[in-house]
Design a protein around this motif. Sequence first.
Motif, PDB file in Angstrom:
ATOM      1  N   THR A  23       0.747  -1.091  -0.219  1.00  0.00           N
ATOM      2  CA  THR A  23       0.001   0.048  -0.015  1.00  0.00           C
ATOM      3  C   THR A  23       0.759   1.221  -0.018  1.00  0.00           C
ATOM      4  O   THR A  23       1.962   1.008   0.526  1.00  0.00           O
ATOM      5  N   TRP A  24       0.500   2.397  -0.554  1.00  0.00           N
ATOM      6  CA  TRP A  24       1.066   3.463  -0.762  1.00  0.00           C
ATOM      7  C   TRP A  24       0.478   4.596  -0.245  1.00  0.00           C
ATOM      8  O   TRP A  24      -0.939   4.811   0.091  1.00  0.00           O
ATOM      9  N   TRP A  25       1.162   5.591   0.423  1.00  0.00           N
ATOM     10  CA  TRP A  25       0.592   6.921   0.892  1.00  0.00           C
ATOM     11  C   TRP A  25       1.216   7.954   0.410  1.00  0.00           C
ATOM     12  O   TRP A  25       2.646   8.038   0.427  1.00  0.00           O
ATOM     13  N   TRP A  26       0.773   9.027  -0.198  1.00  0.00           N
ATOM     14  CA  TRP A  26       1.319  10.062  -1.040  1.00  0.00           C
ATOM     15  C   TRP A  26       0.884  11.429  -0.019  1.00  0.00           C
ATOM     16  O   TRP A  26      -0.248  11.670   0.191  1.00  0.00           O
ATOM     17  N   SER A  27       1.649  12.165   0.081  1.00  0.00           N
ATOM     18  CA  SER A  27       1.343  13.487   0.786  1.00  0.00           C
ATOM     19  C   SER A  27       0.524  14.393  -0.549  1.00  0.00           C
ATOM     20  O   SER A  27       0.619  14.155  -1.676  1.00  0.00           O
ATOM     21  N   ASP A  28      -0.001  15.465  -0.072  1.00  0.00           N
ATOM     22  CA  ASP A  28      -0.721  16.480  -1.185  1.00  0.00           C
ATOM     23  C   ASP A  28       0.346  16.981  -1.986  1.00  0.00           C
ATOM     24  O   ASP A  28      -0.195  17.064  -3.172  1.00  0.00           O
ATOM     25  N   GLU A  29       1.463  17.231  -1.659  1.00  0.00           N
ATOM     26  CA  GLU A  29       2.375  17.625  -2.216  1.00  0.00           C
ATOM     27  C   GLU A  29       2.840  16.701  -3.355  1.00  0.00           C
ATOM     28  O   GLU A  29       3.277  17.296  -4.502  1.00  0.00           O
ATOM     29  N   MET A  30       2.984  15.578  -3.194  1.00  0.00           N
ATOM     30  CA  MET A  30       3.363  14.419  -4.003  1.00  0.00           C
ATOM     31  C   MET A  30       2.474  14.500  -5.172  1.00  0.00           C
ATOM     32  O   MET A  30       2.713  14.263  -6.302  1.00  0.00           O
ATOM     33  N   PHE A  31       0.891  14.247  -4.865  1.00  0.00           N
ATOM     34  CA  PHE A  31      -0.173  14.375  -5.924  1.00  0.00           C
ATOM     35  C   PHE A  31       0.082  15.593  -6.888  1.00  0.00           C
ATOM     36  O   PHE A  31      -0.001  15.444  -8.012  1.00  0.00           O
ATOM     37  N   ARG A  32       0.504  16.871  -6.011  1.00  0.00           N
ATOM     38  CA  ARG A  32       0.375  17.932  -6.827  1.00  0.00           C
ATOM     39  C   ARG A  32       1.613  18.048  -7.615  1.00  0.00           C
ATOM     40  O   ARG A  32       1.454  18.278  -9.043  1.00  0.00           O
ATOM     41  N   LEU A  33       2.752  17.458  -7.429  1.00  0.00           N
ATOM     42  CA  LEU A  33       3.971  17.507  -8.304  1.00  0.00           C
ATOM     43  C   LEU A  33       3.595  16.500  -9.333  1.00  0.00           C
ATOM     44  O   LEU A  33       4.476  16.762 -10.356  1.00  0.00           O
ATOM     45  N   LEU A  34       2.973  15.455  -9.190  1.00  0.00           N
ATOM     46  CA  LEU A  34       2.663  14.399 -10.097  1.00  0.00           C
ATOM     47  C   LEU A  34       1.598  14.841 -11.078  1.00  0.00           C
ATOM     48  O   LEU A  34       1.128  14.093 -12.166  1.00  0.00           O
ATOM     49  N   GLY A  35       0.740  15.967 -10.953  1.00  0.00           N
ATOM     50  CA  GLY A  35      -0.503  16.019 -11.609  1.00  0.00           C
ATOM     51  C   GLY A  35      -1.422  15.428 -11.161  1.00  0.00           C
ATOM     52  O   GLY A  35      -2.365  15.377 -12.158  1.00  0.00           O
ATOM     53  N   HIS A  36      -1.738  15.014 -10.153  1.00  0.00           N
ATOM     54  CA  HIS A  36      -3.007  14.135  -9.857  1.00  0.00           C
ATOM     55  C   HIS A  36      -3.646  14.763  -8.664  1.00  0.00           C
ATOM     56  O   HIS A  36      -3.464  15.428  -7.728  1.00  0.00           O
ATOM     57  N   ASP A  37      -5.025  14.438  -8.812  1.00  0.00           N
ATOM     58  CA  ASP A  37      -5.942  15.069  -7.735  1.00  0.00           C
ATOM     59  C   ASP A  37      -6.157  13.759  -6.553  1.00  0.00           C
ATOM     60  O   ASP A  37      -6.136  12.438  -7.075  1.00  0.00           O
ATOM     61  N   PRO A  38      -5.788  13.925  -5.602  1.00  0.00           N
ATOM     62  CA  PRO A  38      -5.830  12.878  -4.541  1.00  0.00           C
ATOM     63  C   PRO A  38      -7.304  12.257  -4.338  1.00  0.00           C
ATOM     64  O   PRO A  38      -7.059  11.155  -3.820  1.00  0.00           O
ATOM     65  N   ASP A  39      -8.241  12.866  -4.826  1.00  0.00           N
ATOM     66  CA  ASP A  39      -9.427  12.276  -4.742  1.00  0.00           C
ATOM     67  C   ASP A  39      -9.942  11.173  -6.089  1.00  0.00           C
ATOM     68  O   ASP A  39     -10.722  10.564  -5.947  1.00  0.00           O
ATOM     69  N   ALA A  40      -9.249  11.475  -6.860  1.00  0.00           N
ATOM     70  CA  ALA A  40      -9.279  10.877  -8.343  1.00  0.00           C
ATOM     71  C   ALA A  40      -8.268   9.537  -8.491  1.00  0.00           C
ATOM     72  O   ALA A  40      -8.701   8.816  -9.479  1.00  0.00           O
ATOM     73  N   VAL A  41      -7.409   9.584  -7.751  1.00  0.00           N
ATOM     74  CA  VAL A  41      -6.610   8.267  -8.069  1.00  0.00           C
ATOM     75  C   VAL A  41      -5.950   7.602  -6.786  1.00  0.00           C
ATOM     76  O   VAL A  41      -5.727   8.256  -5.903  1.00  0.00           O
ATOM     77  N   THR A  42      -5.805   6.327  -6.710  1.00  0.00           N
ATOM     78  CA  THR A  42      -4.925   5.577  -5.633  1.00  0.00           C
ATOM     79  C   THR A  42      -3.572   5.428  -6.001  1.00  0.00           C
ATOM     80  O   THR A  42      -3.207   4.854  -7.151  1.00  0.00           O
ATOM     81  N   PRO A  43      -2.592   5.904  -5.116  1.00  0.00           N
ATOM     82  CA  PRO A  43      -1.221   5.889  -5.421  1.00  0.00           C
ATOM     83  C   PRO A  43      -0.788   4.228  -5.623  1.00  0.00           C
ATOM     84  O   PRO A  43      -1.195   3.248  -4.682  1.00  0.00           O
ATOM     85  N   THR A  44      -0.053   3.958  -6.592  1.00  0.00           N
ATOM     86  CA  THR A  44       0.447   2.849  -6.673  1.00  0.00           C
ATOM     87  C   THR A  44       1.988   2.827  -7.371  1.00  0.00           C
ATOM     88  O   THR A  44       2.303   3.865  -7.881  1.00  0.00           O
ATOM     89  N   ALA A  45       2.706   1.672  -7.311  1.00  0.00           N
ATOM     90  CA  ALA A  45       4.057   1.590  -7.986  1.00  0.00           C
ATOM     91  C   ALA A  45       3.735   1.967  -9.291  1.00  0.00           C
ATOM     92  O   ALA A  45       4.762   2.561 -10.103  1.00  0.00           O
ATOM     93  N   LYS A  46       2.799   1.357 -10.215  1.00  0.00           N
ATOM     94  CA  LYS A  46       2.673   1.653 -11.620  1.00  0.00           C
ATOM     95  C   LYS A  46       2.284   3.106 -11.868  1.00  0.00           C
ATOM     96  O   LYS A  46       3.167   3.400 -12.722  1.00  0.00           O
ATOM     97  N   LEU A  47       1.413   3.706 -10.959  1.00  0.00           N
ATOM     98  CA  LEU A  47       1.289   5.045 -11.173  1.00  0.00           C
ATOM     99  C   LEU A  47       2.414   5.842 -11.074  1.00  0.00           C
ATOM    100  O   LEU A  47       2.905   6.677 -11.842  1.00  0.00           O
ATOM    101  N   LEU A  48       3.343   5.609 -10.355  1.00  0.00           N
ATOM    102  CA  LEU A  48       4.536   6.384  -9.722  1.00  0.00           C
ATOM    103  C   LEU A  48       5.582   6.153 -11.071  1.00  0.00           C
ATOM    104  O   LEU A  48       6.108   7.019 -11.597  1.00  0.00           O
ATOM    105  N   ARG A  49       5.473   4.880 -11.504  1.00  0.00           N
ATOM    106  CA  ARG A  49       6.638   4.204 -12.307  1.00  0.00           C
ATOM    107  C   ARG A  49       6.426   5.122 -13.839  1.00  0.00           C
ATOM    108  O   ARG A  49       7.212   5.556 -14.463  1.00  0.00           O
ATOM    109  N   GLY A  50       4.937   5.457 -14.065  1.00  0.00           N
ATOM    110  CA  GLY A  50       4.524   6.233 -15.100  1.00  0.00           C
ATOM    111  C   GLY A  50       5.204   7.640 -15.223  1.00  0.00           C
ATOM    112  O   GLY A  50       5.209   8.293 -16.509  1.00  0.00           O
ATOM    113  N   HIS A  51       5.709   8.300 -14.208  1.00  0.00           N
ATOM    114  CA  HIS A  51       6.438   9.314 -14.350  1.00  0.00           C
ATOM    115  C   HIS A  51       7.865   9.471 -14.463  1.00  0.00           C
ATOM    116  O   HIS A  51       8.581  10.460 -14.372  1.00  0.00           O
ATOM    117  N   VAL A  52       8.389   8.327 -14.457  1.00  0.00           N
ATOM    118  CA  VAL A  52       9.682   8.038 -14.859  1.00  0.00           C
ATOM    119  C   VAL A  52      10.056   8.125 -16.065  1.00  0.00           C
ATOM    120  O   VAL A  52       9.599   7.498 -17.028  1.00  0.00           O
TER     121      VAL A  52
END
Length: 77
Positions: A23-52
């Motif tokens: 399971t993942w937890w992201w701060s609001d700043e992490m969501f903002r930096l990656l361009g995601h709405d915290p209420d719209a997505v669930t943090p995952t490794a796949k989502l994070l890797r999509g930004h690499v």
Amino acid sequence: MVSEDDRADEITGVFLHRLPEDTWWWSDEMFRLLGHDPDAVTPTAKLLRGHVHSEDQARLDSHHPVPSLPLSPGRAV
């Protein structure tokens, strides 16, 4: 007054990954930096890797390979 640590968190974001539950937890700043709405997505490794960047994928995989099998508690992969 805002401390240096507070400013660093705003710039960098913070995330936690609990390996046993995967399971993942992201701060609001992490969501903002990656361009995601915290209420719209669930943090995952796949989502994070999509930004690499594509040129960095091989290096990331050499240090943090994606398991081919689902992890379960007490089982090493």
